[in-house]
Design an enzyme around this catalytic site. Structure first.
Site, PDB file in Angstrom:
ATOM      1  N   ASN A   8      46.820 -59.529 -38.740  1.00 18.93           N
ATOM      2  CA  ASN A   8      47.873 -59.845 -39.715  1.00 18.93           C
ATOM      3  C   ASN A   8      47.514 -61.174 -40.382  1.00 18.93           C
ATOM      4  OD1 ASN A   8      50.175 -60.342 -41.156  1.00 18.93           O
ATOM      5  ND2 ASN A   8      51.531 -60.603 -39.375  1.00 18.93           N
ATOM      6  N   TRP A   9      46.969 -61.076 -41.581  1.00 19.47           N
ATOM      7  CA  TRP A   9      46.495 -62.289 -42.265  1.00 19.47           C
ATOM      8  C   TRP A   9      47.632 -63.148 -42.816  1.00 19.47           C
ATOM      9  CZ3 TRP A   9      41.717 -60.616 -45.732  1.00 19.47           C
ATOM     10  CH2 TRP A   9      40.674 -60.221 -44.889  1.00 19.47           C
ATOM     11  N   LYS A  10      48.839 -62.580 -42.848  1.00 11.14           N
ATOM     12  CA  LYS A  10      49.989 -63.312 -43.440  1.00 11.14           C
ATOM     13  C   LYS A  10      49.611 -63.798 -44.839  1.00 11.14           C
ATOM     14  CE  LYS A  10      51.620 -64.197 -38.808  1.00 11.14           C
ATOM     15  NZ  LYS A  10      52.508 -64.948 -37.950  1.00 11.14           N
ATOM     16  N   HIS A  94      58.614 -57.199 -39.530  1.00  3.70           N
ATOM     17  CA  HIS A  94      58.055 -58.448 -38.983  1.00  3.70           C
ATOM     18  C   HIS A  94      59.133 -59.531 -39.000  1.00  3.70           C
ATOM     19  CE1 HIS A  94      55.628 -61.984 -38.347  1.00  3.70           C
ATOM     20  NE2 HIS A  94      54.676 -61.182 -37.897  1.00  3.70           N
ATOM     21  N   GLU A 164      56.881 -58.239 -30.482  1.00  2.00           N
ATOM     22  CA  GLU A 164      56.535 -59.626 -30.796  1.00  2.00           C
ATOM     23  C   GLU A 164      57.750 -60.519 -30.554  1.00  2.00           C
ATOM     24  OE1 GLU A 164      53.036 -60.129 -33.737  1.00  2.00           O
ATOM     25  OE2 GLU A 164      54.879 -60.022 -34.874  1.00  2.00           O
ATOM     26  N   SER A 218      50.929 -65.309 -30.512  1.00  2.00           N
ATOM     27  CA  SER A 218      49.963 -66.287 -29.982  1.00  2.00           C
ATOM     28  C   SER A 218      48.829 -65.635 -29.191  1.00  2.00           C
ATOM     29  CB  SER A 218      50.665 -67.353 -29.126  1.00  2.00           C
ATOM     30  OG  SER A 218      51.561 -68.105 -29.912  1.00  2.00           O
ATOM     31  N   GLY A 239      47.917 -62.716 -35.383  1.00  2.56           N
ATOM     32  CA  GLY A 239      48.099 -63.506 -36.606  1.00  2.56           C
ATOM     33  C   GLY A 239      46.999 -64.531 -36.743  1.00  2.56           C
TER      34      GLY A 239
HETATM   35  P1  PGA Z   1      50.390 -65.227 -34.210  1.00  3.46           P
HETATM   36  O1  PGA Z   1      51.187 -64.239 -35.183  1.00  3.46           O
HETATM   37  O2  PGA Z   1      49.272 -64.437 -33.603  1.00  3.46           O
HETATM   38  O3  PGA Z   1      49.878 -66.312 -35.139  1.00  3.46           O
HETATM   39  O4  PGA Z   1      51.360 -65.717 -33.219  1.00  3.46           O
HETATM   40  C1  PGA Z   1      51.467 -62.932 -34.807  1.00  3.46           C
HETATM   41  C2  PGA Z   1      52.339 -62.312 -35.848  1.00  3.46           C
HETATM   42  O5  PGA Z   1      53.223 -62.994 -36.384  1.00  3.46           O
HETATM   43  O6  PGA Z   1      52.177 -61.130 -36.168  1.00  3.46           O
END
Ligand code: PGA
Length: 255
Positions: A8-10, A94, A164, A218, A239
């Site tokens: 998930n590149w956001k 999400h 999540e 995380s 992420g």
């Molecule tokens: P993170 O994000 O791995 O940076 O905690 C996961 C997500 O929000 O999908």
């Protein structure tokens, strides 16, 4: 079943050139090592990446709006557009989108629109805290029941659940000014996945037993393996660690 690793590149990276380099580097590595990855870049990169890589693409969101004559929705991206680009998956629910005001009802519409257009859905659920006295199990049950409301059982094979816990997402710690991230304990994530499976079976019957349940929050190159083994997760939603080819490929190597 092969573990499903989702990047998930956001809202990253900031240029198309960087997006291409990152996707090609992780795509090649995944192919060589026979890993199943799904890359979810920002919308603007989907089209060019669909021509560059072999791995499946997912979008980070989809419109809940139904296309109909006489309606107009500035800024929205329809499920049909995504399907026509060759996108296979969409993320729905999400917590960062819920934080912008998305309700369970909107998420349910998105899921149904995506399924109607033959897309697969990565449906995120998770509690914001496990403080004493908070009925977080009931909270998750409601997210599942409302998000999947009136989804026909025959389409369950197109659903992936990503558990999540919001407090475990890497940005949660950073926002509070903490330097340390707080991934869930793999054993607790495992327990939660059993609970989620029970809820799904109570909603849909036995056909729900095969829905993959992923963990996210995380996940990094060091803890990924534990979530898959001790946590018994069917895959990972990653992420921050997916924003660099070096760390994401290291994660793939370690699992
Ligand atoms: P993170 O994000 O791995 O940076 O905690 C996961 C997500 O929000 O999908």
């Amino acid at each position: 079943m092969k573990k499903i690793i989702i990047a998930n590149w956001k809202m990253n990276p900031q240029t198309a050139d960087e997006a291409e380099k990152l996707s090609v580097a992780v795509d090649n590595f995944a192919k060589k090592n026979k890993k199943k990855i799904i890359i979810c870049p920002p919308f603007v990169y989907l089209e060019s990446l669909s021509r560059k890589i072999k791995s499946d693409l997912g979008s980070q969101d989809v419109s809940s709006k139904i296309i109909a004559a006489g309606t107009s929705h500035t800024g929205e991206i329809s499920a049909k557009m995504l399907k026509n680009l060759g996108v296979k998956y969409v993320i729905a629910g999400h917590s960062e989108r819920r934080g912008l005001g998305e309700t369970n009802e909107i998420i349910n519409k998105k899921i149904k629109e995506a399924l109607k257009n033959n897309l697969r859905v990565i449906f995120c659920v998770g509690e914001s805290s496990r403080a004493e006295g908070e009925d977080y199990l009931q909270f998750i049950r409601e997210e599942l029941a409302a998000g999947l409301n009136k989804v026909p059982s025959r389409l369950l094979k197109k659903i992936i659940i990503a558990y999540e816990p919001i407090w475990a997402i890497s940005s949660a710690g950073r926002l509070k000014g903490e330097s340390k991230y707080h991934p869930d304990a793999p054993e607790d994530a495992y327990q939660m996945s059993i609970y989620i499976k029970r809820v799904l079976v109570s909603l849909f019957g036995k056909s729900a037993i095969n829905i993959p349940i992923l963990y996210g929050g995380s996940v990094d190159e060091k803890n990924a393996k534990e979530f898959l083994e001790k946590g018994n997760a069917d895959g990972l939603l990653v992420g921050r660690t997916s924003w660099s080819a070096k760390s994401f490929n290291e994660l793939l190597k370690n699992i």
